[in-house]
Design a protein around this motif. Structure first.
Motif, PDB file in Angstrom:
ATOM      1  N   ASN A 120      12.104 -48.185  14.744  1.00 51.76           N
ATOM      2  CA  ASN A 120      12.522 -47.088  15.617  1.00 51.76           C
ATOM      3  C   ASN A 120      14.037 -47.012  15.776  1.00 51.76           C
ATOM      4  O   ASN A 120      14.578 -45.959  16.132  1.00 51.76           O
ATOM      5  CB  ASN A 120      11.870 -47.222  16.998  1.00 51.76           C
ATOM      6  N   ILE A 147      16.795 -34.336  17.469  1.00 53.41           N
ATOM      7  CA  ILE A 147      15.673 -33.691  18.154  1.00 53.41           C
ATOM      8  C   ILE A 147      14.732 -33.029  17.150  1.00 53.41           C
ATOM      9  O   ILE A 147      13.506 -33.145  17.241  1.00 53.41           O
ATOM     10  CB  ILE A 147      16.196 -32.655  19.175  1.00 53.41           C
ATOM     11  N   ASN A 189      13.195 -36.033  14.466  1.00 54.18           N
ATOM     12  CA  ASN A 189      12.659 -37.343  14.845  1.00 54.18           C
ATOM     13  C   ASN A 189      11.137 -37.337  14.885  1.00 54.18           C
ATOM     14  O   ASN A 189      10.499 -36.310  15.102  1.00 54.18           O
ATOM     15  CB  ASN A 189      13.253 -37.785  16.191  1.00 54.18           C
ATOM     16  N   PHE A 198       9.652 -39.903  16.752  1.00 57.51           N
ATOM     17  CA  PHE A 198       9.397 -40.859  17.824  1.00 57.51           C
ATOM     18  C   PHE A 198       8.395 -40.271  18.824  1.00 57.51           C
ATOM     19  O   PHE A 198       8.109 -39.079  18.832  1.00 57.51           O
ATOM     20  CB  PHE A 198      10.684 -41.199  18.582  1.00 57.51           C
ATOM     21  N   LYS A 228       7.363 -39.048  22.615  1.00 63.75           N
ATOM     22  CA  LYS A 228       8.113 -38.289  23.622  1.00 63.75           C
ATOM     23  C   LYS A 228       8.941 -39.221  24.493  1.00 63.75           C
ATOM     24  O   LYS A 228      10.111 -38.962  24.781  1.00 63.75           O
ATOM     25  CB  LYS A 228       7.140 -37.508  24.511  1.00 63.75           C
ATOM     26  N   SER A 232      11.906 -40.731  22.658  1.00 52.40           N
ATOM     27  CA  SER A 232      12.877 -39.668  22.372  1.00 52.40           C
ATOM     28  C   SER A 232      13.717 -39.357  23.601  1.00 52.40           C
ATOM     29  O   SER A 232      14.948 -39.215  23.527  1.00 52.40           O
ATOM     30  CB  SER A 232      12.156 -38.398  21.908  1.00 52.40           C
ATOM     31  N   LYS A 233      13.052 -39.230  24.742  1.00 46.27           N
ATOM     32  CA  LYS A 233      13.786 -38.906  25.974  1.00 46.27           C
ATOM     33  C   LYS A 233      14.749 -40.020  26.352  1.00 46.27           C
ATOM     34  O   LYS A 233      15.866 -39.766  26.799  1.00 46.27           O
ATOM     35  CB  LYS A 233      12.794 -38.621  27.109  1.00 46.27           C
ATOM     36  N   LEU A 285       9.533 -31.596  24.218  1.00 47.38           N
ATOM     37  CA  LEU A 285       9.944 -32.872  24.812  1.00 47.38           C
ATOM     38  C   LEU A 285       9.994 -32.804  26.327  1.00 47.38           C
ATOM     39  O   LEU A 285       9.614 -33.743  27.025  1.00 47.38           O
ATOM     40  CB  LEU A 285      11.332 -33.270  24.295  1.00 47.38           C
TER      41      LEU A 285
END
Length: 596
Positions: A128, A149, A152, A154, A156, A159-160, A195
Motif C-alpha cells: 500500500n 484519487i 488508486n 486503496f 476508502k 485513501s482518506k 470517497l
C-alpha cells in the motif's frame, strides 16, 4: 523494508490520543507509526487501521486522519519534527497532563522517543505504501493528488487517511488548481464524491452549490469543532477553497449567539436593521425567559433567521453557532460581510461620514482587507427608577461611556467584520483564517490592523489592538446596564456555558459584584452623544413600533418582561439566603424590580 512501530516517550509512556483526539501519552488509544521503505526521512502517524479519527498535534500544523512527521535518528532515539514549521515534538511529563506539543525549537531530553516494533497489519502493508517510492514533498501538488484519487485502488479508509497526510504539503495554489480541475474532470469528481459520500465537508460543498442549508444536528456538532487555522481533513481544505470561489450575493449580515436575552432582542434587531444589515442570524440555547418563542416569531415574520442551537456537554454553543453558520448556511457564506457580536453590543459609526453600514464598509476596506477590527467602547450602568423603564431602550437608559482604561485592556479588545469566504471559522472577537490562505487584517480607521503588543499573560493574537480608535466606528458594549440586569446577567450563565442551564449563583461572586459597584462611583464619565445617530434612531424606532404592532410578538415580549421580573425576584430571595450575599447590592436590585 517498511517498519511499523509505536513510540515511547522519554517519560516511559506510549504516544496515544486523548478524548479530544489530541496527541498525548499514556492513554488507551495508542498511535501507530509507519516508516515506508523509500519515503526518506518521513514517517506516517495514525490510529487503528479499522477506524478514521481526526488526530491533532497541539501547537503545530498537523491535523487529520493520518499525519506526517519528518524524523531524525540519534543512537537509540528518534526525534519527530513538524515538516512545515521544522519544530520538534515534545512530550511533557505527568504534571503537565502528559500533553504532547509540536513547537519546540531545540531538541533536548523530552523530545526523545524510543521505537517499539509491532507486527505488520492488514491495511498498513508495504504494498500500500509502494507509491511513495521516490516521492518527496516537492512532488506533492494538485496533479499528484488528482492522479492519486483517480488511479488508486486503496480502500476508502486508507485513501482518506493518506490524502489527509499529504495535504500538509499542498500550497494555496495547489488547492485552488485542484478545485478548478475538480469542477471540469467528471471522473475526478465522481471519485471524490465516492470517497466522501457522507463526509460533512462534502455536504457543505454541495450546500453552497445548491443554496441549501445543512441542518444543525448532534452529528454535525461533534464533527464541526474547529477553532484553529489547520484544516481538519483533506475535504475540509477543498471545502474552504470552494468557499473562496463563491460569489457575494447578499449584503452585510449579522451573526450572534445568545441566551436569555429576550428583553433586548427587539431593540437590537431593529437598530441593526435600521443601519443596513440584510440578514440577521441568531442562534440560541437553553433559554428560561421565553426567548425561544419570541425568536421563533421574529423568524416567522421575516425580521431574523433563528436557529435553535441545542447542545450537549463538551460542546460550546458559540463555537457551534459560528462553525455551522460560516460553513453550512449559504446565505451567510455568500454575504458581502459578516459581523459577529453579542446582543449587548451595537456597532456605531460616524453618521456624518457614512450613510449606512455598507457605506462604512466600502470606505474601511478600500485597501482590500479581509476583515475589519473595531474596538469595544464600554458603557457604564444607569439605575432603573421603576419597573416600567425595562421597556425603554438600553441605548437611552445607559448614557455614559466608562473612562478609557477603567476596564484595563478591555478597550483594546475588538469585535470583527470579515469576508465569510476567506475564513475557516471565527471566535467571538476575531476571524480564524486558514494558514494556507493569505489573509489581510484591516482596522476601523481604514488602515492595516496591528496586534502585536498583547497584554502580559496573552500571546500575540488579534484579540487586542495595539492602538485604540473610536473616531470612525466602534462597538458600544452595554456590559453593566442596571444593577438588576447585572444580577440577571450573572444568574443566567454565559451563553457558551454548556454545563449549566437554568439559574446558578456560580458566576455571582463578590468580585463580580464589586466590579459593578465600582463603576457606579466613577465621576469622569464621557456622555454618549446621540445626535449623529438621530436619523438612525428614528428608523430604528419605526421598526420597533412595526414589530410591536404584531400582537403575537408584543404578547411574547410582555411575557419575557414578566418572566424576567418573576425569576429575578425569586432568585433574589434565594440570593439573600447565601452566606456571602452583599446587602448593598441586594437593595439596589430589589429597588429596581419592585422589591422582593
Amino acid at each position: 523494508m517498511m517498519k511499523i512501530f509505536k513510540l515511547k516517550t522519554f517519560h516511559g509512556k506510549i504516544l496515544s490520543i486523548d478524548n479530544n483526539m489530541n496527541i498525548s501519552s499514556g492513554t488507551k488509544e495508542e498511535l501507530i507509526f509507519i516508516e515506508p521503505n523509500n519515503f526518506i526521512n518521513y514517517i506516517f502517524c495514525t490510529t487503528k487501521e479499522t477506524e478514521y479519527k481526526i488526530i491533532n498535534l497541539n501547537d503545530s500544523n498537523l491535523k487529520g486522519g493520518m499525519i506526517i512527521f519528518e524524523y531524525k535518528k540519534e543512537g537509540d532515539y528518534i526525534y519527530l519534527i513538524d515538516p512545515i514549521s521544522k519544530k520538534y515534538v515534545c512530550s511533557l511529563p505527568k504534571d503537565h497532563n502528559n500533553k504532547v506539543i509540536g513547537n519546540v525549537k531545540i531538541a533536548k531530553e523530552w523530545e526523545k522517543f524510543t521505537i517499539i516494533p509491532i507486527e505488520n497489519t492488514t491495511e498498513y502493508t508495504e504494498k500500500n505504501f509502494n507509491f511513495t517510492s521516490g516521492l518527496s514533498p516537492n512532488n506533492i501538488d494538485y496533479l499528484f493528488i488528482s492522479d492519486l484519487i483517480k488511479k488508486n485502488t486503496f480502500s476508502k479508509l486508507f485513501s482518506k487517511k493518506i490524502l489527509d497526510a499529504f495535504s500538509i504539503f499542498m500550497k494555496m495554489e495547489d488547492f485552488q488548481l485542484f478545485n478548478f480541475i475538480l469542477s471540469k474532470d467528471k471522473k475526478l469528481l465522481d471519485k471524490f464524491n465516492f470517497l466522501y459520500e457522507n463526509d460533512i465537508w462534502n455536504k457543505s460543498i454541495n450546500s453552497m452549490k445548491n443554496n441549501k442549508i445543512v441542518e444543525l444536528n448532534n452529528e454535525l456538532d461533534i464533527k464541526c469543532i474547529i477553532n484553529d487555522k489547520n484544516f481538519s481533513s483533506f475535504p475540509h481544505a477543498i471545502q474552504f477553497f470552494t468557499k473562496t470561489l463563491m460569489p457575494s450575493e447578499f449584503g452585510p449580515s449579522l451573526l450572534s449567539s445568545c441566551r436569555n436575552e429576550g428583553i433586548y432582542l427587539i431593540e437590537w434587531v431593529a437598530y441593526h436593521r435600521a443601519i443596513g444589515f440584510e440578514n440577521i442570524y441568531i442562534y440560541s440555547n437553553d433559554n428560561i425567559d421565553g426567548s425561544d418563542e419570541l425568536l421563533s416569531l421574529l423568524n416567522k415574520y421575516g425580521y431574523i433567521n433563528y436557529v435553535k442551537n441545542d447542545i450537549k456537554n463538551g460542546i460550546s454553543a458559540q463555537n457551534n453557532c459560528y462553525n455551522h453558520c460560516l460553513n453550512f448556511v449559504p446565505s451567510i457564506i455568500k454575504s458581502s460581510w459578516v459581523l459577529v457580536i453579542d446582543t449587548d453590543e451595537f456597532i456605531c459609526f460616524d453618521h456624518d461620514k457614512f450613510q449606512d453600514i455598507t457605506d462604512y464598509i466600502n470606505w474601511a476596506t478600500i485597501k482590500k482587507y479581509d476583515s475589519i477590527s473595531l474596538n469595544w467602547r464600554n458603557i457604564s450602568s444607569s439605575p432603573i427608577k421603576n419597573i416600567n423603564e425595562f421597556q425603554n431602550k438600553i441605548s437611552l437608559r445607559n448614557q455614559n461611556y466608562l473612562p478609557r482604561g477603567y476596564m484595563g485592556d478591555g478597550d483594546r479588545m475588538v469585535k470583527s467584520f470579515f469576508n465569510p469566504r476567506t475564513v475557516i471559522t471565527t471566535n467571538p472577537h476575531h476571524p480564524i483564517p486558514s494558514n494556507k490562505y493569505s489573509f489581510n487584517y484591516g482596522f476601523s480607521d481604514g488602515c492595516e490592523y496591528k496586534w502585536h503588543r498583547s497584554p502580559e499573560g496573552f500571546y500575540d493574537n488579534p484579540l487586542f489592538s495595539d492602538e485604540i480608535s473610536f473616531d470612525n466606528s466602534y462597538i458600544a458594549h452595554y456590559f453593566f446596564k442596571s444593577a438588576s440586569e447585572w444580577f440577571w446577567k450573572n444568574l443566567r450563565n454565559r451563553g457558551d456555558n454548556q454545563l449549566l442551564s437554568g439559574i446558578s449563583f456560580e458566576n455571582l461572586s463578590q468580585d463580580r459584584i464589586d466590579l459593578f459597584k465600582r463603576q457606579t462611583k466613577q465621576d469622569n464619565y464621557m456622555k454618549v452623544n446621540n445626535d449623529p445617530n438621530s436619523n438612525i434612531n428614528e428608523k430604528a424606532d419605526k421598526i420597533i413600533d412595526e414589530i410591536l404592532l404584531n400582537k403575537d410578538i408584543n404578547y411574547s415580549y410582555q411575557k419575557i418582561l414578566n418572566n424576567y421580573l418573576a425569576i429575578s425576584r425569586k432568585s433574589l430571595i434565594e440570593y439573600k439566603k447565601l452566606p456571602f450575599y452583599d446587602d448593598a447590592f441586594l437593595n439596589m436590585v430589589a429597588n429596581e424590580i419592585g422589591g422582593l
